[in-house]
Design a protein around this motif. Structure first.
Motif, PDB file in Angstrom:
ATOM      1  N   UNK A  92       0.837  -1.204   0.000  1.00 26.55           N
ATOM      2  CA  UNK A  92       0.000   0.000   0.000  1.00 26.55           C
ATOM      3  C   UNK A  92       0.870   1.251   0.000  1.00 26.55           C
ATOM      4  N   UNK A  93       1.919   1.265   0.804  1.00 25.68           N
ATOM      5  CA  UNK A  93       2.800   2.441   0.865  1.00 25.68           C
ATOM      6  C   UNK A  93       3.492   2.686  -0.466  1.00 25.68           C
ATOM      7  N   UNK A  94       3.993   1.631  -1.095  1.00 24.78           N
ATOM      8  CA  UNK A  94       4.684   1.784  -2.374  1.00 24.78           C
ATOM      9  C   UNK A  94       3.745   2.268  -3.474  1.00 24.78           C
ATOM     10  N   UNK A  95       2.504   1.814  -3.431  1.00 22.54           N
ATOM     11  CA  UNK A  95       1.532   2.262  -4.423  1.00 22.54           C
ATOM     12  C   UNK A  95       1.081   3.694  -4.142  1.00 22.54           C
ATOM     13  N   UNK A  96       0.776   3.991  -2.892  1.00 18.46           N
ATOM     14  CA  UNK A  96       0.332   5.342  -2.537  1.00 18.46           C
ATOM     15  C   UNK A  96       1.421   6.374  -2.842  1.00 18.46           C
TER      16      UNK A  96
END
Length: 193
Positions: A92-96
């Motif tokens: 989620x962090x890498x995508x956000x």
């Protein structure tokens, strides 16, 4: 048949938030996310690169026999290890960090299993970057759901198709309190939301 993923918030901006768990403002997360930009301008290609990185380059603690506990995305990236929930926090962090909305989904298997809901090409899809060892079969697909573990209702298992903007509090609380050591994940990992 897989359930239709359904976001719990209508605001895509809720799925781009940085917080103590999904700390995508952290320099290491930003640097890693920037590497996926080499995949081009297509958000799907960048999302797939991030998915494959988390699935294949970050060990699942059970598969690796690792004694460490990670929960914050930047810590999962630094240590390159985490349980399914921690890997979902990192994805989620890498995508956000790339402006791709991402949230959190769950399955009730023998314990609560964590995965991601991702908004790509105008629709939500569920992706499971748990890691493909020990029989898991998570694949990147926008057309057909290919999660690590199929749900077996006959065994009392169930899918939660809801996509939450933040990780479940019961999961984060468990991970924050867990003590590293053999089988730490067997000592209180929630079975349900």
């Amino acid at each position: 048949m897989s359930p239709v993923p359904s976001p719990t918030s209508v605001r895509l901006s809720d799925y781009l938030v940085s917080d103590a768990v999904v700390d995508h403002e952290h320099p290491s997360i930003r640097a890693q996310a920037d590497r996926f930009r080499a995949a081009g301008d297509d958000p799907v290609a960048r999302a797939e690169a991030a998915f494959r990185f988390v699935r294949d380059e970050v060990d699942h603690v059970i598969d690796a026999g690792d004694l460490r506990v990670t929960w914050r995305a930047s810590d999962v990236l630094r240590e390159r290890v985490g349980i399914c929930h921690a890997k979902a926090h990192l994805l989620a962090a890498l995508l956000r960090a790339q402006g791709i909305p991402a949230g959190f989904c769950y399955q009730e298997l023998s314990a609560l299993h964590g995965l991601n809901g991702v908004h790509l090409r105008g629709k939500w899809v569920r992706l499971d970057a748990r890691g493909n060892r020990t029989g898991a079969r998570g694949e990147f697909s926008l057309d057909e759901e290919k999660l690590a573990w199929p749900v077996d209702p006959a065994r009392g298992e169930r899918d939660h198709p809801e996509i939450h903007p933040a990780p479940a509090a019961v999961v984060v609380d468990f991970l924050m309190r867990a003590e590293p050591g053999p089988g730490w994940y067997e000592k209180g990992l929630p079975a349900t939301l």
